[in-house]
Design a protein around this motif. Sequence first.
Motif, mmCIF file in Angstrom:
data_model
loop_
_atom_site.group_PDB
_atom_site.id
_atom_site.type_symbol
_atom_site.label_atom_id
_atom_site.label_comp_id
_atom_site.label_asym_id
_atom_site.label_seq_id
_atom_site.Cartn_x
_atom_site.Cartn_y
_atom_site.Cartn_z
ATOM 1 N N ILE A 4 -3.257 -1.590 -9.054
ATOM 2 C CA ILE A 4 -4.087 -0.985 -8.040
ATOM 3 C C ILE A 4 -4.009 -1.905 -6.764
ATOM 4 O O ILE A 4 -4.298 -2.963 -6.815
ATOM 5 C CB ILE A 4 -5.244 -0.877 -8.542
ATOM 6 C CG1 ILE A 4 -5.455 0.092 -9.800
ATOM 7 C CG2 ILE A 4 -6.262 -0.358 -7.421
ATOM 8 C CD1 ILE A 4 -6.791 -0.029 -10.439
ATOM 9 N N LEU A 5 -3.547 -1.238 -5.672
ATOM 10 C CA LEU A 5 -3.364 -1.998 -4.631
ATOM 11 C C LEU A 5 -4.135 -1.426 -2.947
ATOM 12 O O LEU A 5 -4.095 -0.186 -3.043
ATOM 13 C CB LEU A 5 -1.916 -1.858 -4.091
ATOM 14 C CG LEU A 5 -0.977 -2.420 -5.075
ATOM 15 C CD1 LEU A 5 0.773 -2.450 -4.598
ATOM 16 C CD2 LEU A 5 -1.241 -4.315 -5.119
ATOM 17 N N GLY A 6 -4.725 -2.199 -2.484
ATOM 18 C CA GLY A 6 -5.430 -1.838 -1.262
ATOM 19 C C GLY A 6 -4.515 -1.665 -0.098
ATOM 20 O O GLY A 6 -3.324 -1.944 -0.435
ATOM 21 N N PRO A 7 -5.056 -1.216 1.049
ATOM 22 C CA PRO A 7 -4.157 -1.026 2.192
ATOM 23 C C PRO A 7 -3.481 -2.314 2.567
ATOM 24 O O PRO A 7 -3.938 -3.332 2.256
ATOM 25 C CB PRO A 7 -4.864 -0.437 3.207
ATOM 26 C CG PRO A 7 -6.244 -0.866 2.927
ATOM 27 C CD PRO A 7 -6.215 -0.884 1.410
ATOM 28 N N VAL A 8 -2.309 -2.356 3.264
ATOM 29 C CA VAL A 8 -1.689 -3.463 3.947
ATOM 30 C C VAL A 8 -2.652 -3.937 5.051
ATOM 31 O O VAL A 8 -2.986 -3.263 5.676
ATOM 32 C CB VAL A 8 -0.449 -3.067 4.501
ATOM 33 C CG1 VAL A 8 0.342 -4.319 5.118
ATOM 34 C CG2 VAL A 8 0.523 -2.284 3.309
ATOM 35 N N LEU A 9 -3.170 -5.074 4.809
ATOM 36 C CA LEU A 9 -3.983 -5.677 5.866
ATOM 37 C C LEU A 9 -3.072 -6.434 6.998
ATOM 38 O O LEU A 9 -2.936 -7.704 6.955
ATOM 39 C CB LEU A 9 -4.582 -7.119 4.920
ATOM 40 C CG LEU A 9 -5.616 -6.387 4.019
ATOM 41 C CD1 LEU A 9 -6.116 -7.651 3.330
ATOM 42 C CD2 LEU A 9 -6.506 -5.526 4.273
ATOM 43 N N ASN A 10 -2.600 -5.470 7.654
ATOM 44 C CA ASN A 10 -1.741 -5.996 8.705
ATOM 45 C C ASN A 10 -2.426 -5.654 10.292
ATOM 46 O O ASN A 10 -1.767 -5.787 11.382
ATOM 47 C CB ASN A 10 -0.617 -5.115 8.903
ATOM 48 C CG ASN A 10 -0.883 -3.328 9.011
ATOM 49 O OD1 ASN A 10 -1.893 -3.272 9.056
ATOM 50 N ND2 ASN A 10 0.015 -2.625 8.737
ATOM 51 N N GLY A 11 -3.694 -5.689 10.281
ATOM 52 C CA GLY A 11 -4.479 -5.488 11.464
ATOM 53 C C GLY A 11 -4.527 -4.304 12.313
ATOM 54 O O GLY A 11 -5.237 -4.175 13.168
#
Length: 579
Positions: free
Chosen positions: A147-154
């Motif tokens: 289970i992965l959240g969204p990419v925390l890329n700003g």
Amino acid sequence: MSALFGSRLRRGATSTAVAAAAIAALSASQAPGAVPTGLGGGTQAADVTPSPDDPAVTGNSPYYTELPPLTTPDKPVTSIDLPATAPAEAGIPTTVLAAYQRAEATLKEEKPGCNLPWQLLAAIGKVESGHARGGQVDADGTTLAPILGPVLNGVGFANISDTDNGRYDGDTTHDRAVGPMQFIPSTWEKWGQDGSGDGEKDPNNIFDAALAAAFYLCAGDRDLSVESDLHQAILGYNHSQEYLNTVLTWFRYYEKGTHEVPDGQGVLPVGTGPGAPSTGVPGPTVRPTPAASPKPAPATPVAAEPTKPATPSTPGGTPTKPPATGTPSPSPSTPGDGTTPDPGESEPPAPAPVVATLVQTGSPTAEAVAGSRFAERAAVRATDTAGKPVAGVSVRFEIVGDTDARFAPGKSRLTIVTGADGLAAAPVVQAGERTGTFTIRASVDVDGVTPAEYTATVTARQADALVRTTDTAVTAAAGAEFATQVEAKATYQGAAAPKVAATAAFVTSATDATVPADSPYFKDADGNPVRTLTGLTTDADGVLQLPKLHAGGTAGTFLLRIETEGGATLTVEVTVTEA
């Protein structure tokens, strides 16, 4: 059906009116979803948002904002007593529920002053991942897919560069929140736990993740029965007032009562938009089916206008107003006659099952080499007088005796809650360096229930092979010191054998252990000649280096025999030449 306002919220959301209206509606209806400011009630949690500089468990990634229905479960009961006709949203998948309860039991032992209720973990688990996507976990509690959240890329979210080289989230550029409790990798590295007892700390295992969340919530001297500490702990997960309100809503709802549902059949969040944690594996969406003769729907509550709006944040999508009423609860009927009972009648609740016996499962004995893990785990099944399994029983496992062996989390005593099958299994036991026999005892705080005991034995470390690390000849002139120190490496089943006991001695021949006169010798601490060494131990790499050798006055070839625990033997030729 549960009320839904917006698929996900993102940090910095600009609209909170819908959230405030939904919470106000819950309060007006006196539903369990009303968010109290204290034990006395209220509609809005105090704004105690921590500093933006403080790290959040999830990295302030998106979260589900689904609220519980505006109808309560039938009565405030325990999970095993709630009628099957309770709202589907009150159901928690069996393994996931066991993980929350096991974490609560562990914290009662480790940090009793924290007063952590499992319902708080359930609320966070619901908000973060919908209880591991409706309970899509295997028998050990590991999610069927990460289970992965969204990419925390700003871009719409926080900007967090990679901290784990993709170890947990598979992304070597940016971090992502991972697992059913949505830990970002850097936070998991600090707070990760082995709640399943398999020796690993896996953020995608609900037992590991729930225990890690429990310790995080109880950080420092927090007492979660104190409102300010409770709010501070929740805001540590996500720095958002709406997040705090939503978690508290579910927390109060679960306090009213829950029931188990099979793994994989939990209710999934409705609006899983682009910001939602993903698994790549679609899961079932289970909703309650109204009975043929439902009760009349409750009166529609009026959403009160909030007197002070919450801290603004940026929603991930357009909010939708939550329904003003919950799903009608089906009326119970008399089996077989198709009629409903008189409103004044009620059936007495069935008595909760009581554990009468702890039944051992697996072998009653176990053995492991010092420093290794026992292959088998101690486990018991709690049964009632009829021999049926009893769920929700707190079983205390203890290591008793003169030993330094410990359960995998490093504890000699812990509590495990039985699952739906009545089974409670202790974590893996790590053998220490002290050899001998000890007892693993399982017990419950119920009069008349005999503890179950397992006998465990730790044997000495062993080596099955011993070889020199070099082939340099060991030679010196009579009366001189040898330039070459004898060094050997011990292995066991092909792997380095550290901390293995060994001896070294000069012998007359392969069949005669007599020490020959005037053979080479070692020196003790006082400088006296010593031809037999005991108490030697291989190092962390399995290497054994002997002290410096000194030649006697007699020339010739001598035999130096090295032996280890386990029977590995090495004979080295030592040559003394004429002076």
